[in-house]
Scaffold this active site. Structure first.
Site, short mmCIF file in Angstrom:
data_model
loop_
_atom_site.label_atom_id
_atom_site.label_comp_id
_atom_site.label_asym_id
_atom_site.label_seq_id
_atom_site.Cartn_x
_atom_site.Cartn_y
_atom_site.Cartn_z
CG HIS A 87 2.28 1.68 3.95
ND1 HIS A 87 2.13 1.87 2.55
CD2 HIS A 87 1.66 0.95 4.55
CE1 HIS A 87 1.40 0.55 2.32
NE2 HIS A 87 1.16 0.00 3.54
CG ASP A 123 -0.26 7.22 5.13
OD1 ASP A 123 -1.36 6.78 5.31
OD2 ASP A 123 0.79 6.28 4.70
CD GLN A 172 -2.96 1.75 10.48
OE1 GLN A 172 -3.77 1.59 11.21
NE2 GLN A 172 -3.08 1.07 9.35
CE LYS A 195 -4.45 -0.38 5.52
NZ LYS A 195 -3.36 0.13 5.62
CB CYS A 242 3.90 -1.76 3.04
SG CYS A 242 3.00 -3.20 2.45
C1 LIG Z 1 -2.61 0.58 4.85
C2 LIG Z 1 -1.74 1.75 4.64
C3 LIG Z 1 -1.26 2.62 3.68
C4 LIG Z 1 -1.82 1.82 2.30
O1 LIG Z 1 -3.22 1.94 2.14
P1 LIG Z 1 -3.99 1.18 0.93
O2 LIG Z 1 -5.53 0.87 1.53
O3 LIG Z 1 -3.27 -0.27 0.95
O4 LIG Z 1 -3.82 2.14 -0.20
C5 LIG Z 1 -0.41 3.61 3.61
N1 LIG Z 1 0.00 4.10 4.94
C6 LIG Z 1 -0.46 3.58 5.89
C7 LIG Z 1 0.33 4.03 7.47
C8 LIG Z 1 -1.08 2.19 6.06
O5 LIG Z 1 -1.39 1.72 7.24
#
Ligand SMILES: *Cc1c(COP(=O)(O)O)cnc(C)c1O
Length: 405
Positions: free
Chosen positions: A122, A199, A202, A225, A363
């Site tokens: 992302h 990260d 998800q 999320k 993104c």
């Molecule tokens: C949504 C997402 C992000 C960014 O999260 P924010 O809540 O916008 O800071 C980063 N990485 C992944 C894999 C995402 O799905």
């Protein structure tokens, strides 16, 4: 399936509405999830009964708020099985967590060093590292993926050399649904003494996360999320790392003693929480984590995997259907394109039929470039989605394709 999805849906009043005259089908969960009443109630309860600034007062409300905020931190610690509460930093979300990290590690990265990321990141786990490399004249190295959407582990192994200062990788791709073998990746990196940033935006929603088992050095995620509020997130960091890195922002709360010519900093986790925190957000996140614990992450994963399986099978009946991301180990996000049809047109027609999907680059521009597509349509599943909704998506997609051909 004995997953009580009809009962669960009652906890999410927002789902019970019509869009363009049809019942809303919400398949944009990878962008943000809806919030159960437990989360909404916890936030209003805080503002109705407990609101006060934390850590700064001896008065009753301030103590209540402080206790609640620190309990929320403990709930997060438990949820990801961190070794200590000091390792849980509240942030605004994944993006802020990773930006913070890419800033505080700056002095550890020098000209000619390397930072490894993957082709499926992302933007928020890509651009901060890219910009850090530009500032420090370091090199950003990209671990490629296969057409299926699987990380090239051979490349990764070879790329782990002494010049690499950090490896940043997503746990689960928001576009492909690929579940990366993060535990194995961390092990390989650690054999070379390289720290790993994960990260987990998800990963936290669609897998059981145990940061000690993964042995992650850093793990970032967002509240919104995982059925919690927007504006709250977490950076988990190994205590030894966080103790050795400098502060990010300066101000109240993060200081121990301030003098006219010098300041000493507070201990963890407060060293990284300058200013008044999002207390209501932390409490809302805690309520969301409890909600998930009550349902059971195993059952949620099983339910989502089932939806993914039937959606994949039924959508593949559409002529010209092409899935982007077909890793054997994948979950909850289904990206697709139909030959000769622009994803934006397909997404717009689906919306007209009440089905909320996301269209665009999600993104992840570098990933779209890799596949040579302008974007995809993405249906992503959450715990409250049903088999019936999957059928609606498929019917709507069939109709839309007919109209656009
Ligand atoms: C949504 C997402 C992000 C960014 O999260 P924010 O809540 O916008 O800071 C980063 N990485 C992944 C894999 C995402 O799905």
């Amino acid at each position: 399936m004995n997953f009580p999805v009809d009962e669960i849906r009652k906890d999410f009043p927002i789902l019970d509405q019509k869009v363009n005259g049809r019942p809303l089908v919400y398949f944009d969960n990878a962008a943000t999830t809806q919030k159960p009443m437990a989360v909404i109630n916890r936030i209003s309860e805080y503002y109705l009964k407990e609101n006060s600034n934390v850590h700064r007062g001896v008065h009753h409300l301030s103590q209540l708020a402080t206790e609640a905020y620190e309990n929320a931190r403990e709930s997060v610690r438990k949820f990801i099985n961190a070794g200590s509460k000091s390792e849980i930093i509240f942030t605004r979300g994944t993006t802020e967590s990773i930006n913070m990290l890419a800033t505080i590690v700056e002095s550890r990265v020098n000209e000619g060093d390397e930072i490894l990321v993957t082709a499926m990141e992302h933007h928020s786990n890509f651009v901060p590292w890219q910009q850090l490399c530009l500032r420090k004249r370091a090199n950003l190295k990209i671990v490629p993926i296969s057409q299926q959407g699987v990380l090239d582990m051979d490349f990764l192994k070879k790329a782990l050399n002494p010049r690499v200062k950090f490896l940043a990788v997503t746990h689960i791709s928001n576009v492909l649904g690929t579940i990366n073998p993060v535990k194995e990746i961390v092990k390989l990196a650690h054999e070379k003494g390289i720290p790993v940033v994960i990260d987990g935006a998800q990963g936290i929603v669609h897998s059981k996360v145990d940061v000690q088992d993964i042995d992650a050095d850093f793990y970032a995620f967002s509240g919104h999320k995982i059925y919690g509020p927007m504006g709250i997130g977490v950076l988990y960091g190994r205590e030894s790392w966080l103790n050795s890195l400098p502060p990010y922002q300066f101000g109240g709360e993060m200081v121990e003693k301030v003098g006219f010519d010098m300041t000493t900093f507070n201990h963890l986790p407060y060293k990284y929480e300058a200013g008044t925190p999002n207390v209501a957000g932390a409490l809302g996140l805690e309520a969301a984590l409890h909600y998930i614990d009550n349902l059971g992450m195993d059952k949620i994963i099983e339910h989502e995997d089932y939806l993914l399986k039937i959606a994949t099978k039924k959508l593949s009946e559409i002529e010209g259907m092409k899935f982007v991301g077909e890793a054997p180990d994948k979950t909850a996000a289904l990206s697709f394109l139909v030959e000769g049809i622009h994803p934006y047109d397909l997404g717009t027609l689906l919306d007209q039929m009440g089905v909320a999907v996301r269209t665009g680059h999600h993104c992840a521009d570098p990933l779209m470039d890799f596949y040579g597509v302008p974007g995809t349509v993405r249906a992503s599943f959450g715990l409250y989605n049903t088999e019936e909704e999957v059928s609606k998506l498929v019917d709507a997609a069939k109709k839309a394709v007919q109209m656009l051909r």
